[in-house]
Design a protein around this motif. Structure first.
Motif, PDB file in Angstrom:
ATOM      1  N   UNK B 227      65.807  -6.400  52.086  1.00 60.49           N
ATOM      2  CA  UNK B 227      65.500  -5.176  51.356  1.00 60.49           C
ATOM      3  C   UNK B 227      64.131  -5.349  50.702  1.00 60.49           C
ATOM      4  N   UNK B 254      72.261  -0.421  56.905  1.00 57.15           N
ATOM      5  CA  UNK B 254      72.571  -1.369  55.833  1.00 57.15           C
ATOM      6  C   UNK B 254      72.836  -0.695  54.501  1.00 57.15           C
ATOM      7  N   UNK B 358      76.683  -5.326  56.518  1.00 56.31           N
ATOM      8  CA  UNK B 358      75.984  -6.354  55.741  1.00 56.31           C
ATOM      9  C   UNK B 358      76.853  -7.609  55.603  1.00 56.31           C
ATOM     10  N   UNK B 379      69.822 -13.959  50.771  1.00 58.80           N
ATOM     11  CA  UNK B 379      70.773 -12.927  51.204  1.00 58.80           C
ATOM     12  C   UNK B 379      70.077 -11.885  52.071  1.00 58.80           C
ATOM     13  N   UNK B 381      70.369  -8.259  54.661  1.00 58.47           N
ATOM     14  CA  UNK B 381      71.069  -6.978  54.751  1.00 58.47           C
ATOM     15  C   UNK B 381      71.904  -6.991  56.026  1.00 58.47           C
TER      16      UNK B 381
ATOM     17  N   UNK C  26      77.285  -8.219  47.750  1.00 55.12           N
ATOM     18  CA  UNK C  26      76.334  -8.334  48.861  1.00 55.12           C
ATOM     19  C   UNK C  26      75.028  -7.617  48.553  1.00 55.12           C
ATOM     20  N   UNK C  27      75.077  -6.662  47.621  1.00 55.25           N
ATOM     21  CA  UNK C  27      73.899  -5.828  47.385  1.00 55.25           C
ATOM     22  C   UNK C  27      73.199  -6.165  46.078  1.00 55.25           C
ATOM     23  N   UNK C  29      71.005  -8.252  45.728  1.00 53.18           N
ATOM     24  CA  UNK C  29      69.582  -8.490  45.995  1.00 53.18           C
ATOM     25  C   UNK C  29      68.778  -7.190  45.958  1.00 53.18           C
ATOM     26  N   UNK C  30      69.461  -6.058  45.886  1.00 56.50           N
ATOM     27  CA  UNK C  30      68.753  -4.786  45.731  1.00 56.50           C
ATOM     28  C   UNK C  30      68.638  -4.527  44.236  1.00 56.50           C
ATOM     29  N   UNK C  31      67.406  -4.361  43.735  1.00 56.83           N
ATOM     30  CA  UNK C  31      67.241  -4.121  42.297  1.00 56.83           C
ATOM     31  C   UNK C  31      68.105  -2.958  41.824  1.00 56.83           C
TER      32      UNK C  31
END
Lengths: 132, 484, 444
Positions: B227, B254, B358, B379, B381, C26-27, C29-31
């Motif tokens: 990302x 994703x 993901x 990590x 996506x 899992x997410x 890492x997304x700000x």
């Protein structure tokens, strides 16, 4: 792909930093791509030449070399007028792979300044660059 | 399953169409002639194309045998990075072949075409909801044509405000269609390097951003499967100098329901219906590449557009600032129908699909790191990128690994892309694959890595099990033989 | 959900393997500021059965044959497609396959496309054809861009009798780089007027469609000779109804340098205008400048015949910004349908079918003429033709719609000087009975 020690690097040509060679032949300079370049590119399919009579500066893009998986630009090792191109490569592009310094030559140039040959590398300097 | 996935079988040879057939055979039921012959001027008459004559069974056997030489998603897993080879639901095929849809003429009056116009209108609304961008066009026939539309709209936007910005920022991880599409619009691509973490940094974008830059083309998540975490700030920088942000939405699988593109500063993006929205790849197409835009770019969308008035739907060309038409009619409607059908089948479960995509990719990454070299150990996506670095000692390359995977019954992952990773192996399992299938794939990869150490000949000779061995691509290019 | 195989147990075990607790982890890492806080506002998922009902209802709102008698062409044509084609194209090894980048497991697709390429060269009388473009309109635009690349000239001439939507698409593509488009007018007989075409040396290409939008067959031979009076200018010929070449002389034999157009008539359902099939063919010497994918024949390690994508260095994934086009996908499955269709009709069949189509249109034309309509263009036609109806025909047309008859297309919106002119089409799918019914209505 070849190891650096397996590459052919003749003494009688000068090398550019984009892996081309240039050989002075009387009033002309003959040029092509080095053994390293042809090895990296893979089987050569097609060479796109400049028009005969066209003039370019040193380092200017003057054509392309195509292999199966990629295309690479050809740059003028020295500036001048293109006086001949290797038409044989149209039928036998494999000459670039088999004889990069002889039968696989690409363009013949009438240089505007022979002094530009000095700024190209000798065999040892080119080898040093390849070893990186 | 205790036995390996791949085995051998009876595959039949089949000649080219013109190598079989006999003059006078027919595979076609010629309609009744109920009108007289109207002779045509001899000058105009040609000899007719010299097609072979085949019987119906000739045709059936020909194509049945050919199909058996192919691998498809229905055969097995296709971990192709950035392609999203997910399952193509059969129910979608039924909808596209409904008589009222397959037989419809595009130029009938609107009142006789309400069914499809309604579908197109609602599909636009759904894609708008999924991306967060308010206005949509369904016209582009593929992702690349969507990019072209996007570049044209960016150009039109700037021309409309009197500026002559002529450059586009393109990251080094971009898909080849990105610079190609921008070049067709007369833009000069300006490269931007990704950082050591595999994403674009504020500094690298800021250092090249100036008033000449019409916009930036970002793939998010990018082709490394990461990302672009700085995207909000990057959008800020680009906007501050009057540029626009284009997102290549090829990797939308994703982040459905997880990221709203409008919120992160995206002005315009395209989607690939044949990736994220389950429409089949068809051996190379047809796809569809709808484009979603923010309010500022809405006036420039291609025409015609589907509009709703007084409860009825129409096609309107009344948008004076539009970039014009890209497709003879309205886009690949047959493909749009399938995406519409998919969205209605999934609803908000599209988010779950993204989450599982993901999950699958991270699972592959964790289990395969150490088997293959993982250049960005963070990590990911919905896809992850490995390289052939660990196999270098025996001169085994990514290509050899890919070809050997075929012998194990898997379609290879994407190879040698993105260009920033030497010998890249990009894997995207998609949410369609079960844990069992992933485990089989992982076992195959581990076995191949072992073979690369102990017996690399097996890889160099691969594949040995399909109908043909490695093809002489040099011969094909040096002496092109493009028609029979 | 039947497309998502993961059980809760699968999910938990896999998360454990990764070292995470929930799917949301899992997410991380997304700000946070990039993450959506609201749910997707989409309709509740439909079961297979409810979805079918929903789609059936929508499909029922479309006017289609045989319920409606439609005499409309204008770039989309109703032709019978053999059941065999529909069944074979549904083989999942064809339609769920990816682009054939791994030739060893894609020989089915590759041989089929090679056969398609060959079929196109035979149909159009050209040397080499690509694996298809998106549709006839973008194929024409790409043909003109190819001519511009080859000749290095920046101007093209485009006949006004090319399908109006195709001309719009050409405009969109060419204006992106500021190339100039000159429009060629038409003569009283419904063919292109080249008399005003001077300074050929400034033109990269001249584009003519035949049969043209009026259904008239252009004199490509004379036009080609005129255009080639300049050694470099390229003759681009387009078409929307390739079935015509089952009967009339093909563009290759008449001097075409690039032949391009729409292949939908040959085995691809109309489907409200898409997906279509952009056919594209040229002379051998131009192949390196050709856009699109190309399949070539070669041999494998054991000398066995096989097929591969070739000359890929022209394409975007290698050449990037210097590519011949940005095109990635082609219309693979549509090209396959066309090849299957041609395999069914064969050379003998296609000639008979083309002749039948010609005769159906001629029958309708004569019938309407006898009923009092005027045929303004005195040029041989294929499949479609223009009719001038009396000025109150607008009401008749609306009345016919209510009777489930579509009497062609009014072309005044595209050619304002041609008010009360309608473009009608008859193919092998229009019966004599239906044509007689239309003629009767017009007479009254």
């Amino acid at each position: 792909m070849k190891e650096i020690s397996e590459l052919t690097l003749p003494e009688d040509v000068r090398y550019s930093d984009d892996h081309e060679w240039a050989r002075q032949e009387g009033d002309f300079v003959r040029a092509g791509i080095s053994d390293y370049a042809q090895d990296q590119l893979g089987d050569i399919i097609f060479v796109e030449f400049p028009e005969i009579g066209e003039t370019f500066e040193k380092g200017e893009e003057c054509g392309t070399v195509e292999s199966v998986k990629t295309v690479s630009e050809l740059y003028m090792p020295v500036g001048g007028e293109v006086t001949a191109v290797n038409e044989n490569l149209a039928e036998h592009p494999e000459m670039v792979n088999n004889e990069p310094y002889n039968g696989g030559w690409m363009i013949e140039i009438r240089p505007t300044d022979f002094g530009e040959m000095d700024s190209l590398m000798g065999k040892n300097a080119y080898l040093k660059m390849l070893k990186g | 399953m205790k036995e390996p996935l791949s085995t051998t079988g009876l595959i039949l040879n089949e000649p080219l169409l013109w190598e079989k057939g006999k003059k006078g055979r027919s595979g076609f039921s010629l309609p009744q002639r109920d009108v007289d012959v109207f002779p045509m001027d001899d000058n105009l008459l040609g000899n007719g194309p010299d097609f072979p004559d085949l019987s119906e069974l000739d045709v059936v056997r020909h194509y049945t045998r050919l199909s058996q030489w192919n691998y498809g998603v229905d055969s097995g897993m296709y971990p192709l990075g950035s392609c999203t080879m997910k399952y193509n639901p059969k129910i979608n095929e039924r909808q596209a072949s409904l008589h009222g849809i397959a037989f419809s003429h595009p130029m009938l009056p609107a009142e006789l075409s309400q069914g499809i116009l309604k579908i197109m209108f609602h599909l636009e609304r759904y894609l708008s909801e999924i991306t967060g961008l308010p206005a949509v066009t369904l016209q582009p026939a593929a992702g690349a044509q969507g990019e072209l539309a996007g570049m044209m709209m960016i150009k039109a936007f700037h021309q409309n405000s009197g500026s002559t910005k002529n450059k586009i920022l393109i990251p080094d991880t971009a898909h080849g269609t990105n610079p190609a599409s921008s070049a067709i619009c007369g833009f000069t691509p300006v490269p931007v390097k990704s950082n050591e973490l595999g994403v674009l940094s504020l500094e690298s974008v800021a250092s090249v951003m100036d008033e000449d830059i019409a916009g930036v083309m970002i793939t998010n998540p990018n082709t490394l499967g990461l990302f672009e975490e700085n995207i909000k700030e990057i959008s800020g920088i680009v906007h501050s100098k009057g540029g626009l942000v284009y997102v290549d939405g090829a990797n939308m699988n994703a982040i459905m329901g997880i990221v709203n593109m409008d919120d992160i500063g995206v002005d315009i993006m395209h989607l690939n219906l044949h990736k994220t929205f389950s429409t089949p790849h068809g051996g190379g197409g047809p796809g569809a590449g709808p484009v979603c835009v923010g309010k500022d770019l809405e006036p420039f969308l291609p025409v015609p557009r589907v509009v709703k008035k007084n409860g009825s739907y129409f096609l309107s060309q009344d948008f004076p600032q539009s970039i014009g038409r890209l497709h003879a009619f309205y886009g690949n409607v047959g493909v749009l129908i399938k995406a519409y059908s998919y969205i209605l089948s999934m609803g908000s479960m599209l988010k779950k699909a993204s989450q599982l995509a993901v999950l699958n990719a991270n699972y592959l990454k964790e289990r395969l790191k150490g088997t293959f070299h993982l250049p960005y150990d963070r990590p990911c996506m919905h896809e992850c990128v490995f390289s052939d670095k660990l196999q270098e000692e025996n001169r085994v390359t990514t290509l050899d690994i890919a070809k050997r995977l075929i012998d194990y019954g898997f379609h290879p992952p994407t190879v040698y892309f993105p260009l920033v990773v030497h010998g890249a192996i990009m894997m995207e399992p998609t949410e369609s694959e079960s844990r069992e299938t992933l485990d089989l794939f992982i076992e195959a990869c581990k076995a191949i890595a072992d073979e690369a150490k102990q017996n690399p000949e097996l890889l160099f000779e691969a594949p040995t099990k399909p109908k043909v061995r490695r093809m002489d691509e040099t011969k094909a290019a040096r002496h092109p033989y493009l028609a029979g | 959900m039947r497309y998502l195989p993961h059980t809760d147990q699968d999910i938990n075990e896999m998360l454990k393997e990764i070292g995470l607790k929930t799917l949301d982890d899992l997410f991380e890492c997304i700000p946070k500021e990039c993450r959506r806080t609201d749910d997707l506002n989409l309709p509740k998922p439909l079961t297979e059965w409810d979805l079918n009902t929903h789609m059936d209802n929508l499909a029922a709102e479309m006017a289609v044959p045989p319920d409606y008698k439609i005499f409309l062409g204008a770039g989309s044509y109703n032709h019978y497609i053999p059941e065999v084609v529909k069944q074979l194209i549904s083989r999942s090894e064809f339609y769920t396959a990816y682009t054939p980048y791994q030739p060893e497991i894609s020989q089915g697709t590759l041989q089929a496309i090679y056969e398609y390429q060959t079929i196109v060269t035979l149909l159009l009388g050209m040397d080499v054809a690509n694996a298809s473009m998106y549709d006839g309109a973008s194929a024409l635009a790409e043909a003109l861009l190819m001519a511009i690349r080859i000749t290095k000239r920046k101007k093209v001439a485009v006949s006004r009798l090319i399908n109006p939507y195709y001309r719009q698409v050409v405009q969109t593509y060419l204006s992106a780089q500021g190339y100039e488009i000159v429009e060629l007018p038409f003569l009283k007989n419904g063919t292109t007027d080249l008399s005003g075409l001077h300074d050929l040396e400034e033109f990269a290409a001249v584009a003519i469609q035949s049969p043209n939008f009026f259904g008239c067959i252009e004199d490509l031979k004379s036009q080609g000779e005129r255009i080639h009076s300049d050694r470099k200018t390229m003759f681009v010929t387009a078409f929307t109804e390739p079935l015509a070449y089952g009967l009339i002389k093909n563009p290759g034999s008449l001097g075409s340098d690039i032949a391009c157009g729409e292949g939908q008539s040959l085995g691809v359902p109309q489907s409200f205008g898409g997906p279509g099939l952009g056919m594209f063919a040229s002379k051998t010497k131009y192949v390196r400048s050709m856009p699109g994918r190309l399949v070539g024949q070669t041999t494998d390690k054991n000398g066995k015949r096989g097929f591969v994508l070739t000359l890929a260095t022209r394409e975007q994934h290698i050449r990037r910004e210097k590519a011949t086009s940005n095109i990635c996908s082609n219309q693979g499955l549509c090209a396959l349908s066309t090849a299957m269709y041609i395999a069914c009709t064969g050379g003998t069949g296609i000639r008979k079918l083309a002749a039948l189509n010609h005769d159906k249109a001629e029958y309708l034309k004569k019938g309407l003429m006898d009923a009092g309509a005027v045929i303004p263009f005195d040029t041989p036609i294929f499949n479609e033709f223009v009719v001038k109806f009396p000025s109150d025909f607008k009401d008749t047309y609306a009345g016919l719609l209510k009777k489930k008859m579509v009497a062609g297309l009014s072309i005044a919106p595209f050619y304002p000087e041609l008010s009360d002119h309608y473009l009608l089409c008859a193919t092998e799918t229009n019966t004599r009975e239906d044509m007689d019914a239309l003629i009767k209505e017009v007479k009254s």
